[in-house]
Design a protein around this motif. Structure first.
Motif, mmCIF file in Angstrom:
data_model
loop_
_atom_site.group_PDB
_atom_site.id
_atom_site.type_symbol
_atom_site.label_atom_id
_atom_site.label_comp_id
_atom_site.label_asym_id
_atom_site.label_seq_id
_atom_site.Cartn_x
_atom_site.Cartn_y
_atom_site.Cartn_z
ATOM 1 N N GLY A 1 -4.770 61.792 -19.913
ATOM 2 C CA GLY A 1 -5.138 60.468 -19.439
ATOM 3 C C GLY A 1 -6.276 60.470 -18.435
ATOM 4 N N GLN B 1 -6.215 57.642 -12.895
ATOM 5 C CA GLN B 1 -5.169 56.719 -12.433
ATOM 6 C C GLN B 1 -3.809 57.054 -13.047
ATOM 7 O OE1 GLN B 1 -6.476 52.847 -11.877
ATOM 8 N NE2 GLN B 1 -4.728 52.737 -10.483
ATOM 9 N N CYS B 2 -3.814 57.262 -14.367
ATOM 10 C CA CYS B 2 -2.533 57.510 -15.023
ATOM 11 C C CYS B 2 -1.983 58.870 -14.616
ATOM 12 C CB CYS B 2 -2.652 57.332 -16.534
ATOM 13 S SG CYS B 2 -2.780 58.831 -17.472
ATOM 14 N N GLU C 1 -2.973 55.091 -19.926
ATOM 15 C CA GLU C 1 -3.536 53.745 -19.946
ATOM 16 C C GLU C 1 -4.081 53.498 -21.360
ATOM 17 O OE1 GLU C 1 -4.760 56.352 -18.602
ATOM 18 O OE2 GLU C 1 -6.932 56.294 -18.267
#
Ligand code: ATP
Ligand code: MG
Length: 428
Positions: A168, A171-172, A229
């Motif tokens: 990912g 963020q993920c 995401e």
């Protein structure tokens, strides 16, 4: 008293001539497949600033914490023998402005890691390395994987399993990391010492553990797939459908992470069960943040590294037959040696498909013919005082029972050229 023999360094191997020729063949295969695919060779140095690896591979990795061979570079600098190639390739691309636009590079050479030496695990080992800079994928991801698979086929390596996963975006990975830390924290008493250290620094790396006692706990850990995401999930399914479109079998392994910090999204490994615990032959992934981390603009990129020692242990395709080899037997004194050297010069200039080995060091006919057959030569060309007197040489096919044939010296290049054309099989 003879002096003591000096031995090679532990974890560092010599390649004897027979092995070197198999390696050369593999290098040639890899070069032609990668160059054919638009990858260009980038020869980058073995010596780099230690800081390069601290900033790219990552402070918390085994490589940076305990495996780097570093040395004093003067003026307070610390230099490191490269433990891997990607960081140096990206450093070099940035230095030469080859990170703007799109670039496909490859390189090959030695890497150094202070690991515990064992089968398939050395302190100086070698890699083929392919990098595609400026490509967002997943088309390039699939192509790079397909090129690795093509190399394995060309070298007769089969039975490998391809595993893929997505790490990912940043963020993920952040939310996954938190989740994973909470899970392992709940099972703190079952963690081994390594994993306890990793828990704070980078819990993702616990998934990388080789300790069998950890495998059940790892299997029960949350999967990153739940955290991807939408953009990364699309990327992964794009890659999957591209691999499927060329019929390349793969396995999704939601616990596959890579030991280095710079990976994002696609990661993959080609695995074997034939090298004991050392099961990865080729490993790679996307490193969309690395160029920026090393001071460049945001630039997507992906690459892989193939361990050559492990590759060669699995390779079964034998190198194509070498060029037709001729052994020049010289029976006589200086006059014969002069004629022999002249002939050697002429054959080397005029017969491109021939390898010619000239006997040196004298000796009788039987001894020289023995050298001729041991050299692997197909033909012996024999010059003695008698032959010389009439301007001829003897030609003997070392793989046939037939005796030698007298050939006028002037015609020898043509005759050998004809024979070479007939004996060299076309490269398949
Ligand atoms: P491993 O999990 O086996 O330690 P790695 O993840 O550290 O491998 P990478 O940094 O991904 O390895 O390197 C890519 C490839 O280089 C590996 O798949 C392997 O084939 C080879 N390789 C890595 N370290 C060694 C070593 N010490 N000796 C021989 N080959 C190696
Ligand atoms: Mg390793």
């Amino acid at each position: 008293m003879p002096s003591r023999l000096i031995q090679s360094v532990r974890g560092v191997r010599d390649l004897k001539p027979a092995e070197a020729s198999a390696w050369r063949h593999a290098e040639e295969v890899v070069r032609s497949i990668l160059e054919g695919g638009g990858y260009r060779e980038f020869r980058v140095p073995v010596l780099e600033h230690a800081e390069l690896y601290r900033r790219s591979v990552g402070e918390q990795t085994d490589i940076v914490q305990k495996e780097m061979y570093s040395l004093e570079g003067g003026k307070g600098q610390t230099l490191t023998l490269r433990p891997e190639a990607t960081a140096g390739m990206v450093r070099a691309a940035l230095e030469h402005g080859l990170h703007r636009g799109r670039h496909r590079f490859w390189c090959a050479g030695p890497m150094f890691r202070r690991e515990r030496p064992q089968r398939g695990r050395l302190r100086q080992f070698h890699q083929f390395d392919a990098e595609a800079i400026g490509y967002a994928g997943p088309d390039i991801d699939a192509e790079l994987i397909a090129l690795a698979a093509r190399i394995f086929r060309a070298l007769g390596v089969d039975g490998l399993v391809l595993e893929i996963n997505s790490l990912g975006g940043a963020q993920c990975r952040r939310s996954y990391r938190q989740n994973l830390r909470a899970y392992f924290q709940d099972h703190f008493e079952s963690l081994d010492a390594d994993s306890r250290v990793r828990l704070d620094a980078n819990p993702l790396r616990i998934l990388d553990s080789r300790n069998p006692q950890m495998s059940e706990l790892i299997a029960g850990a949350p999967d990153i797939a739940e955290f991807l995401e939408p953009e990364s999930a699309r990327h992964l399914s794009g890659l999957e459908s591209l691999l499927a479109s060329i019929g390349l079998p793969y396995r999704r392994n939601p616990k596959l992470v890579r030991g280095l910090d710079y990976y994002s999204r696609t990661v993959f490994e080609f695995l074997t069960d034939r090298l004991g615990a050392q099961n990865a032959v080729c490993a790679g992934g996307r490193y969309d943040g690395l160029v920026e981390q090393l001071g460049g603009p945001p630039t997507p990129a992906i690459g892989w590294a193939m361990g050559i020692e492990r590759l060669m242990e699995l390779a079964s395709a034998s190198p194509p037959p070498e060029r037709t080899r001729v052994y020049l037997v010289l029976l006589g004194g200086l006059a014969v040696q002069q004629a022999g050297l002249q002939l050697a010069e002429r054959l080397r200039s005029e017969c491109a498909l021939l390898d010619l080995e000239m006997h040196c060091g004298g000796g009788g006919a039987r001894a020289q013919m023995r050298h001729a057959s041991r050299s692997g030569a197909r033909y012996a060309v024999i010059i003695g005082e008698q032959e010389l007197a009439v301007g001829e040489a003897g030609l003997k096919d070392l793989r046939s029972e037939a005796g030698q044939q007298a050939i006028p010296l002037a015609e020898l290049p043509r005759v050998l050229r004809d024979r070479a054309d007939r004996t060299i099989p076309a490269h398949g």
